[in-house]
Design a protein around this motif. Structure first.
Motif, PDB file in Angstrom:
ATOM      1  N   ASP A 198       0.810  -1.219   0.000  1.00 44.30           N
ATOM      2  CA  ASP A 198       0.000   0.000   0.000  1.00 44.30           C
ATOM      3  C   ASP A 198       0.844   1.270   0.000  1.00 44.30           C
ATOM      4  O   ASP A 198       0.498   2.259  -0.630  1.00 44.30           O
ATOM      5  CB  ASP A 198      -0.926   0.032   1.222  1.00 44.30           C
ATOM      6  CG  ASP A 198      -2.074  -0.932   1.106  1.00 44.30           C
ATOM      7  OD1 ASP A 198      -2.397  -1.359  -0.018  1.00 44.30           O
ATOM      8  OD2 ASP A 198      -2.651  -1.268   2.158  1.00 44.30           O
TER       9      ASP A 198
ATOM     10  N   HIS B 177       0.458   1.688 -10.183  1.00 47.46           N
ATOM     11  CA  HIS B 177      -0.314   0.452 -10.120  1.00 47.46           C
ATOM     12  C   HIS B 177      -1.761   0.775  -9.768  1.00 47.46           C
ATOM     13  O   HIS B 177      -2.033   1.590  -8.892  1.00 47.46           O
ATOM     14  CB  HIS B 177       0.259  -0.517  -9.074  1.00 47.46           C
ATOM     15  CG  HIS B 177       1.606  -1.044  -9.437  1.00 47.46           C
ATOM     16  ND1 HIS B 177       1.796  -1.978 -10.414  1.00 47.46           N
ATOM     17  CD2 HIS B 177       2.838  -0.755  -8.953  1.00 47.46           C
ATOM     18  CE1 HIS B 177       3.081  -2.250 -10.520  1.00 47.46           C
ATOM     19  NE2 HIS B 177       3.737  -1.524  -9.647  1.00 47.46           N
ATOM     20  N   SER B 178      -2.684   0.101 -10.422  1.00 46.09           N
ATOM     21  CA  SER B 178      -4.102   0.341 -10.143  1.00 46.09           C
ATOM     22  C   SER B 178      -4.506  -0.345  -8.849  1.00 46.09           C
ATOM     23  O   SER B 178      -3.803  -1.213  -8.333  1.00 46.09           O
ATOM     24  CB  SER B 178      -4.961  -0.190 -11.291  1.00 46.09           C
ATOM     25  OG  SER B 178      -4.941  -1.602 -11.291  1.00 46.09           O
ATOM     26  N   SER B 179      -5.661   0.030  -8.318  1.00 47.65           N
ATOM     27  CA  SER B 179      -6.157  -0.605  -7.099  1.00 47.65           C
ATOM     28  C   SER B 179      -6.448  -2.080  -7.343  1.00 47.65           C
ATOM     29  O   SER B 179      -6.330  -2.898  -6.440  1.00 47.65           O
ATOM     30  CB  SER B 179      -7.404   0.114  -6.579  1.00 47.65           C
ATOM     31  OG  SER B 179      -8.434   0.054  -7.535  1.00 47.65           O
ATOM     32  N   GLU B 180      -6.796  -2.447  -8.579  1.00 49.65           N
ATOM     33  CA  GLU B 180      -7.011  -3.864  -8.906  1.00 49.65           C
ATOM     34  C   GLU B 180      -5.695  -4.634  -8.810  1.00 49.65           C
ATOM     35  O   GLU B 180      -5.671  -5.764  -8.319  1.00 49.65           O
ATOM     36  CB  GLU B 180      -7.599  -4.004 -10.305  1.00 49.65           C
ATOM     37  CG  GLU B 180      -9.033  -3.540 -10.406  1.00 49.65           C
ATOM     38  CD  GLU B 180      -9.564  -3.613 -11.825  1.00 49.65           C
ATOM     39  OE1 GLU B 180      -8.900  -4.209 -12.703  1.00 49.65           O
ATOM     40  OE2 GLU B 180     -10.650  -3.062 -12.048  1.00 49.65           O
ATOM     41  N   ASP B 181      -4.602  -4.023  -9.276  1.00 55.59           N
ATOM     42  CA  ASP B 181      -3.294  -4.661  -9.170  1.00 55.59           C
ATOM     43  C   ASP B 181      -2.925  -4.876  -7.708  1.00 55.59           C
ATOM     44  O   ASP B 181      -2.425  -5.927  -7.328  1.00 55.59           O
ATOM     45  CB  ASP B 181      -2.208  -3.805  -9.831  1.00 55.59           C
ATOM     46  CG  ASP B 181      -2.321  -3.757 -11.341  1.00 55.59           C
ATOM     47  OD1 ASP B 181      -2.956  -4.655 -11.923  1.00 55.59           O
ATOM     48  OD2 ASP B 181      -1.771  -2.811 -11.933  1.00 55.59           O
ATOM     49  N   ARG B 182      -3.187  -3.858  -6.899  1.00 58.39           N
ATOM     50  CA  ARG B 182      -2.880  -3.972  -5.471  1.00 58.39           C
ATOM     51  C   ARG B 182      -3.714  -5.064  -4.816  1.00 58.39           C
ATOM     52  O   ARG B 182      -3.206  -5.827  -3.995  1.00 58.39           O
ATOM     53  CB  ARG B 182      -3.091  -2.644  -4.762  1.00 58.39           C
ATOM     54  CG  ARG B 182      -2.066  -1.604  -5.121  1.00 58.39           C
ATOM     55  CD  ARG B 182      -2.381  -0.290  -4.402  1.00 58.39           C
ATOM     56  NE  ARG B 182      -1.594   0.780  -4.942  1.00 58.39           N
ATOM     57  CZ  ARG B 182      -0.466   1.210  -4.403  1.00 58.39           C
ATOM     58  NH1 ARG B 182      -0.007   0.671  -3.312  1.00 58.39           N
ATOM     59  NH2 ARG B 182       0.199   2.197  -4.962  1.00 58.39           N
ATOM     60  N   ALA B 183      -4.979  -5.156  -5.160  1.00 54.79           N
ATOM     61  CA  ALA B 183      -5.851  -6.191  -4.595  1.00 54.79           C
ATOM     62  C   ALA B 183      -5.326  -7.573  -4.967  1.00 54.79           C
ATOM     63  O   ALA B 183      -5.287  -8.483  -4.126  1.00 54.79           O
ATOM     64  CB  ALA B 183      -7.284  -6.002  -5.071  1.00 54.79           C
ATOM     65  N   GLU B 184      -4.909  -7.727  -6.204  1.00 58.16           N
ATOM     66  CA  GLU B 184      -4.377  -9.016  -6.638  1.00 58.16           C
ATOM     67  C   GLU B 184      -3.080  -9.343  -5.900  1.00 58.16           C
ATOM     68  O   GLU B 184      -2.867 -10.481  -5.480  1.00 58.16           O
ATOM     69  CB  GLU B 184      -4.132  -9.010  -8.141  1.00 58.16           C
ATOM     70  CG  GLU B 184      -3.666 -10.357  -8.660  1.00 58.16           C
ATOM     71  CD  GLU B 184      -3.509 -10.394 -10.166  1.00 58.16           C
ATOM     72  OE1 GLU B 184      -2.837 -11.314 -10.637  1.00 58.16           O
ATOM     73  OE2 GLU B 184      -4.049  -9.513 -10.856  1.00 58.16           O
TER      74      GLU B 184
ATOM     75  N   LYS C 233      -2.292  -8.429  -2.918  1.00 57.68           N
ATOM     76  CA  LYS C 233      -2.640  -8.822  -1.552  1.00 57.68           C
ATOM     77  C   LYS C 233      -3.082 -10.272  -1.495  1.00 57.68           C
ATOM     78  O   LYS C 233      -2.744 -11.012  -0.568  1.00 57.68           O
ATOM     79  CB  LYS C 233      -3.730  -7.910  -1.004  1.00 57.68           C
ATOM     80  CG  LYS C 233      -3.219  -6.564  -0.588  1.00 57.68           C
ATOM     81  CD  LYS C 233      -4.314  -5.734   0.043  1.00 57.68           C
ATOM     82  CE  LYS C 233      -3.779  -4.386   0.461  1.00 57.68           C
ATOM     83  NZ  LYS C 233      -4.776  -3.575   1.143  1.00 57.68           N
TER      84      LYS C 233
END
Length: 86
Positions: free
Chosen positions: A64, A71-78, A80
């Motif tokens: 984070d 990086h997009s929030s989708e990339d960060r979610a993936e 995680k």
């Protein structure tokens, strides 16, 4: 000299690890006192889970706070989700 690498979440992480350290010391005392293996195994499981959760929190916070903002929030979610398997 470089600046220390600190995040706002580090004090909570340190507290979590100190609790785990205290539990681990208790496990050592349990073994030394000859406590039943089932009791020791249960406490070891709790210590292991505490350390794994601390590692996960550190990695998630790093993702984070330290990854490039491109990086997009989708990339960060993936990331995680993937980090759960570390």
């Amino acid at each position: 000299m470089t600046e220390p690498h600190r995040h706002a979440t580090h004090p909570a992480l340190i507290a979590r690890l100190k609790r785990a350290d205290g539990h681990l010391r208790s496990v050592i005392e349990m073994i030394e006192a000859g406590r039943p293996c089932l009791d020791v195994a249960q406490q070891l499981q709790a210590v292991e889970k505490a350390v794994v959760n601390a590692k996960r929190a550190l990695i998630h916070n790093h993702m984070d706070q330290c990854l490039d903002t491109e990086h997009s929030s989708e990339d960060r979610a993936e990331l995680k989700v993937i980090a759960r398997y570390l």
